[in-house]
Design a protein around this motif. Structure first.
Motif, PDB file in Angstrom:
ATOM      1  N   HIS A 122       1.045   4.336  -2.838  1.00 25.24           N
ATOM      2  CA  HIS A 122       0.882   5.791  -2.665  1.00 25.24           C
ATOM      3  C   HIS A 122       1.933   6.529  -3.491  1.00 25.24           C
ATOM      4  O   HIS A 122       1.668   7.564  -4.076  1.00 25.24           O
ATOM      5  N   ASP A 151      -6.697   7.128  -0.331  1.00 23.44           N
ATOM      6  CA  ASP A 151      -6.701   5.734  -0.788  1.00 23.44           C
ATOM      7  C   ASP A 151      -7.579   5.521  -2.022  1.00 23.44           C
ATOM      8  O   ASP A 151      -8.732   5.962  -2.066  1.00 23.44           O
ATOM      9  N   HIS A 193       0.813  -1.221   0.000  1.00 22.58           N
ATOM     10  CA  HIS A 193       0.000   0.000   0.000  1.00 22.58           C
ATOM     11  C   HIS A 193       0.852   1.280   0.000  1.00 22.58           C
ATOM     12  O   HIS A 193       0.500   2.278  -0.630  1.00 22.58           O
TER      13      HIS A 193
HETATM   14 ZN    ZN Z   1      -3.227   5.033   2.344  1.00 20.78          ZN
END
Ligand code: ZN
Ligand code: KG4
Length: 349
Positions: free
Chosen positions: A133, A315, A129
């Motif tokens: 980003h 996100d 994750h």
């Molecule tokens: Zn995040």
């Protein structure tokens, strides 16, 4: 359809061109799916936020998040495929965030992504994750060239990373206690602002004086690590001593102190490692003052600034699918035995 082999990340696994990857993101409180072509063209990106579900509790409730992901994931994936104008048979891989994040939430996405990959007979790609980003910036600026310094500021992480090449990193510093986003959320809570706190502080601070209160700039001159738990306590002490203080001044002064530390360290790191540019990533990168200050610093230092659009900072699954394209070419498919890892570190750290 042609086959591309080697790429900038030392690629070894042949991927088709065009290569359509379905990305899935369920690490926290956004259920998201996206189809990205060749790591840079966003064919669709659907984000279903659970903010309203968690707002009355003042933060994410892990069990509620997992249950909501179970309900929302299939419809969100279906919508992403329809918007992209393709079905499972038209995909070349299915990717999913495998960590870090909430274990129950991650498991929903990982299980679904593996099932889709098996059903459609395409590779599964497990994505970090935090790396995703970073790759959000490459989606919008495909000509971005390392070496770069990345400032990754989210609800769970605050990292300063030197990106030496695609998929090659050196960790320069990290928070030793609270993440920057966590500090925003906690300070917002003690100011009586709604969850999520970051955007609420950003908005309130617009009416405040950032020089009104001199909150501490922890570890400003000490290397590249960060500490944000002290400032949270300082805000609490100040508010208790001055119950009539303007909330807008407190919010603006707090935000100013956090941004000051983040930008000072990122700027110093970029000059020290000889980076061509500075790249901002993660949910806190949506902060207006941080974006403005980073841009000003880059202009002053002759660096390129890469500040993804706000929707790419928070996100989403497009960043997951984009990262998967780079990872699939470099590392090949992820074995189905690889599971969710809530404590996954930034690659190479
Ligand atoms: Zn995040
Ligand atoms: O990256 P993200 O969407 O989720 C994680 O992976 O953690 O980041 C969420 C964090 C939250 O702490 C939220 O308050 C913060 O990003 N945030 C902001 C802003 N928008 C979101 N912080 C400051 N200013 C904002 N405008």
């Amino acid at each position: 359809m042609s086959t591309v082999e080697v790429g900038a990340g030392g690629a070894t696994f042949p991927v088709p061109s065009p290569c359509r990857i379905l990305g899935i993101e369920t690490s926290c409180d956004e259920t998201a799916a996206a189809v990205v072509v060749d790591g840079s063209l966003v064919a669709s990106s659907v984000v279903s936020s659970q903010v309203d579900l968690h707002a009355r509790f003042g933060g994410v409730v892990p069990e509620l998040a997992s249950r909501a992901h179970v309900e929302l994931l299939n419809p969100v994936v279906a919508e992403a495929l329809v918007e992209a104008g393709c079905d499972g048979a038209g995909l070349d891989a299915v990717a999913c965030t495998i960590g870090p994040g909430l274990i129950g939430a991650l498991l929903v996405g990982v299980s679904a992504a593996k099932a889709y990959a098996l059903a459609w007979g395409v590779p599964f790609v497990g994505v970090n994750h935090l790396e995703a980003h970073l790759y959000a910036a490459f989606l919008e600026e495909p000509d971005l060239e390392p070496p770069l310094v990345l400032l990754l500021v989210s609800g769970g992480h605050t990292l300063l990373v030197a990106m030496e090449g695609h998929l090659r990193y050196r960790l320069l510093g990290a928070t030793i206690d609270d993440a920057a986003g966590e500090a925003f959320d906690k300070v917002a809570r003690l100011l009586g602002l709604p969850y999520p706190g970051g955007p609420a502080i950003d908005l309130l601070a617009m009416d405040g004086d950032p020089t009104a209160i001199a909150f501490p700039r922890a570890m400003l001159d000490e290397g590249y690590d960060f500490s944000f738990s002290g400032i949270k306590t300082s805000v609490l002490t100040y508010v208790r001593k001055h119950p009539d203080a303007s909330g807008a001044d407190v919010a603006a002064s707090f935000q100013e102190a956090v941004v000051d530390v983040l930008v000072t360290k990122a700027r110093r790191a970029a000059l020290e490692v000889g980076a061509k540019g500075l790249c901002l990533a993660g949910g806190v990168a949506a902060n207006s003052v941080l974006r403005e200050r980073l841009l000003d610093a880059c202009i002053a230092d002759g660096l390129r600034a890469f500040v993804p659009s706000r929707s790419m900072c928070t996100d989403n699954a497009a960043m997951v699918a984009a990262t998967a394209w780079w990872r699939l070419r470099a590392d090949g498919p992820t074995p189905l035995s690889v599971g969710a890892d809530p404590g996954l570190h930034f690659p190479g750290s």
